[in-house]
Design a protein around this motif. Structure first.
Motif, PDB file in Angstrom:
ATOM      1  N   ALA A 125       1.035  -0.779  -0.239  1.00  0.00           N
ATOM      2  CA  ALA A 125       0.050  -0.122   0.074  1.00  0.00           C
ATOM      3  C   ALA A 125       0.924   1.294  -0.291  1.00  0.00           C
ATOM      4  O   ALA A 125       1.747   1.138   0.796  1.00  0.00           O
ATOM      5  N   THR A 126       0.637   1.884  -1.240  1.00  0.00           N
ATOM      6  CA  THR A 126       1.538   3.661  -1.227  1.00  0.00           C
ATOM      7  C   THR A 126       0.614   4.326  -0.800  1.00  0.00           C
ATOM      8  O   THR A 126      -0.726   4.758  -1.833  1.00  0.00           O
ATOM      9  N   ASP A 127       1.345   5.954  -1.157  1.00  0.00           N
ATOM     10  CA  ASP A 127       0.621   6.770  -0.872  1.00  0.00           C
ATOM     11  C   ASP A 127       1.504   7.997  -0.810  1.00  0.00           C
ATOM     12  O   ASP A 127       2.319   7.743  -0.369  1.00  0.00           O
ATOM     13  N   ASP A 128       0.795   9.465  -0.855  1.00  0.00           N
ATOM     14  CA  ASP A 128       2.272  10.434  -0.994  1.00  0.00           C
ATOM     15  C   ASP A 128       1.120  11.044  -0.274  1.00  0.00           C
ATOM     16  O   ASP A 128      -0.310  11.637   0.507  1.00  0.00           O
ATOM     17  N   ALA A 136       7.303  29.170   7.130  1.00  0.00           N
ATOM     18  CA  ALA A 136       6.044  29.261   7.398  1.00  0.00           C
ATOM     19  C   ALA A 136       5.255  28.657   5.876  1.00  0.00           C
ATOM     20  O   ALA A 136       6.405  29.254   5.010  1.00  0.00           O
ATOM     21  N   SER A 137       4.474  28.436   5.487  1.00  0.00           N
ATOM     22  CA  SER A 137       4.330  27.610   4.049  1.00  0.00           C
ATOM     23  C   SER A 137       4.737  27.456   3.111  1.00  0.00           C
ATOM     24  O   SER A 137       4.879  26.434   2.056  1.00  0.00           O
ATOM     25  N   LYS A 138       5.505  25.807   4.360  1.00  0.00           N
ATOM     26  CA  LYS A 138       6.494  25.304   3.704  1.00  0.00           C
ATOM     27  C   LYS A 138       5.779  23.721   3.528  1.00  0.00           C
ATOM     28  O   LYS A 138       5.862  23.026   5.196  1.00  0.00           O
ATOM     29  N   TRP A 139       5.839  22.844   2.373  1.00  0.00           N
ATOM     30  CA  TRP A 139       5.702  21.505   3.151  1.00  0.00           C
ATOM     31  C   TRP A 139       6.393  20.824   1.795  1.00  0.00           C
ATOM     32  O   TRP A 139       6.860  20.830   1.397  1.00  0.00           O
ATOM     33  N   LEU A 140       6.835  19.694   2.595  1.00  0.00           N
ATOM     34  CA  LEU A 140       7.454  18.699   2.318  1.00  0.00           C
ATOM     35  C   LEU A 140       6.540  17.299   1.791  1.00  0.00           C
ATOM     36  O   LEU A 140       6.325  16.677   1.797  1.00  0.00           O
ATOM     37  N   THR A 141       6.297  16.785   0.091  1.00  0.00           N
ATOM     38  CA  THR A 141       5.735  15.980  -0.058  1.00  0.00           C
ATOM     39  C   THR A 141       6.562  14.792   0.395  1.00  0.00           C
ATOM     40  O   THR A 141       8.201  14.255  -0.591  1.00  0.00           O
ATOM     41  N   MET A 142       5.828  13.973   0.878  1.00  0.00           N
ATOM     42  CA  MET A 142       6.389  12.570   1.138  1.00  0.00           C
ATOM     43  C   MET A 142       5.453  11.037   0.956  1.00  0.00           C
ATOM     44  O   MET A 142       4.719  11.065   0.036  1.00  0.00           O
ATOM     45  N   ARG A 143       6.506  10.215  -0.061  1.00  0.00           N
ATOM     46  CA  ARG A 143       6.067   9.087  -0.299  1.00  0.00           C
ATOM     47  C   ARG A 143       6.378   7.664   0.915  1.00  0.00           C
ATOM     48  O   ARG A 143       7.732   7.758   1.137  1.00  0.00           O
ATOM     49  N   VAL A 144       5.303   7.323   1.070  1.00  0.00           N
ATOM     50  CA  VAL A 144       5.453   5.732   2.444  1.00  0.00           C
ATOM     51  C   VAL A 144       4.562   4.811   1.356  1.00  0.00           C
ATOM     52  O   VAL A 144       3.787   4.964   0.432  1.00  0.00           O
ATOM     53  N   TYR A 155       7.959  -1.351   6.662  1.00  0.00           N
ATOM     54  CA  TYR A 155       8.386   0.528   5.961  1.00  0.00           C
ATOM     55  C   TYR A 155       9.067   0.778   5.273  1.00  0.00           C
ATOM     56  O   TYR A 155       9.610   0.958   5.221  1.00  0.00           O
ATOM     57  N   LEU A 156       8.313   1.890   3.967  1.00  0.00           N
ATOM     58  CA  LEU A 156       9.316   2.549   3.271  1.00  0.00           C
ATOM     59  C   LEU A 156       8.859   3.671   3.363  1.00  0.00           C
ATOM     60  O   LEU A 156       7.658   4.044   3.390  1.00  0.00           O
ATOM     61  N   SER A 157       9.682   5.088   3.222  1.00  0.00           N
ATOM     62  CA  SER A 157       9.526   6.006   3.298  1.00  0.00           C
ATOM     63  C   SER A 157      10.439   6.935   2.059  1.00  0.00           C
ATOM     64  O   SER A 157      11.490   6.214   2.249  1.00  0.00           O
ATOM     65  N   GLY A 158       9.884   8.315   1.436  1.00  0.00           N
ATOM     66  CA  GLY A 158      11.287   8.893   0.842  1.00  0.00           C
ATOM     67  C   GLY A 158      10.614   9.783  -0.098  1.00  0.00           C
ATOM     68  O   GLY A 158       9.322  10.133  -0.110  1.00  0.00           O
TER      69      GLY A 158
END
Length: 243
Positions: A125-128, A136-144, A155-158
């Motif tokens: 199972a995977t998702d962003d 402020a107003s800074k986001w990091l897109t992670m894929r898990v 579990y994996l992330s990156g």
């Protein structure tokens, strides 16, 4: 003083965010190193995967425990009928289980029927997800991702394509190219592309819309189709019951 309290809270939040980000950076660095080690292996068939040992799955009860005695009594009849409070879908699962290898199961065990990982099957199972940055107003897109077999899970992330490389290697280590691979996701385009390209060497595979997103898409379509709130509720009940 309110001003000091607010300042201390903000300072603590920034420190927590910095620690979380630093911890995440360390985890991603370790996982990136692991991928490089996998790539350097001359014979991947001999590589051993470290999995978290599988535990007994927890299933949502199919009916209230106080109805178990009524179910047991109903099953004792030659032509068993579902007691009041047990849905048609749950009752059909019970009858199917009783007619197969689970004929000796008690009503209490039948109450917790649910999907199980089958021998020779690997589920991923995977998702962003978006992780808030200290700025402020800074986001990091992670894929898990989560890989699960009958033996255990991992579990994996990156970020970027690295986690997909990890996922492909983990699926190869767990399933080979001939076992069954089930990929669960939200139906995003990147996930479909990954399934069609990166997983093309796998002989037996399937891409399924996970239950949460399936229900959400049904709700969205119900909102588009139906004219009134009552019609939407009725359609959603019918769809969820059938699913």
């Amino acid at each position: 003083m309110p001003g000091v309290s607010s300042l201390l809270s903000t300072l603590k939040l920034n420190i927590d965010d910095a620690l979380v980000k630093r911890h995440g950076d360390i985890i991603r660095a370790v996982e990136a190193k692991e991928v490089e080690q996998w790539k350097d292996q001359s014979d991947l068939s001999k590589f051993q995967v470290n999995l978290i040992d599988a535990k007994a799955p927890r299933h949502r009860a199919a009916w209230p425990i106080e109805l178990t005695a009524a179910v047991e009594q109903a099953l004792a009849n030659p032509n068993p009928k579902a007691p009041e409070g047990v849905t048609h879908q749950d009752w059909q699962r019970v009858l199917q289980a009783r007619n197969n290898e689970a004929a000796y199961w008690s009503a209490e065990k039948l109450r917790c029927l649910g999907p199980e990982i089958q021998p020779g099957q690997t589920i991923a199972a995977t998702d962003d997800i978006l992780v808030r940055q200290p700025q402020a107003s800074k986001w990091l897109t992670m894929r898990v991702a989560r890989i699960a077999t009958t033996k255990g899970c991992r579990y994996l992330s990156g970020t970027g394509s690295r986690v997909l490389r990890q996922l492909s290697l983990m699926l190869f280590f767990c399933a080979g190219l001939d076992d069954w691979v089930t990929l669960l996701g939200d139906g995003a385009e990147w996930l479909r592309n990954y399934f069609e390209t990166d997983l093309s060497p796998f002989t037996h595979k399937e891409l399924l819309l996970d239950w949460y997103h399936l229900r959400r898409k049904c709700a969205d379509f119900s909102r588009m189709i139906c004219l009134t709130r009552e019609e939407k509720k009725a359609l959603k009940r019918k769809l969820n019951s059938s699913l």
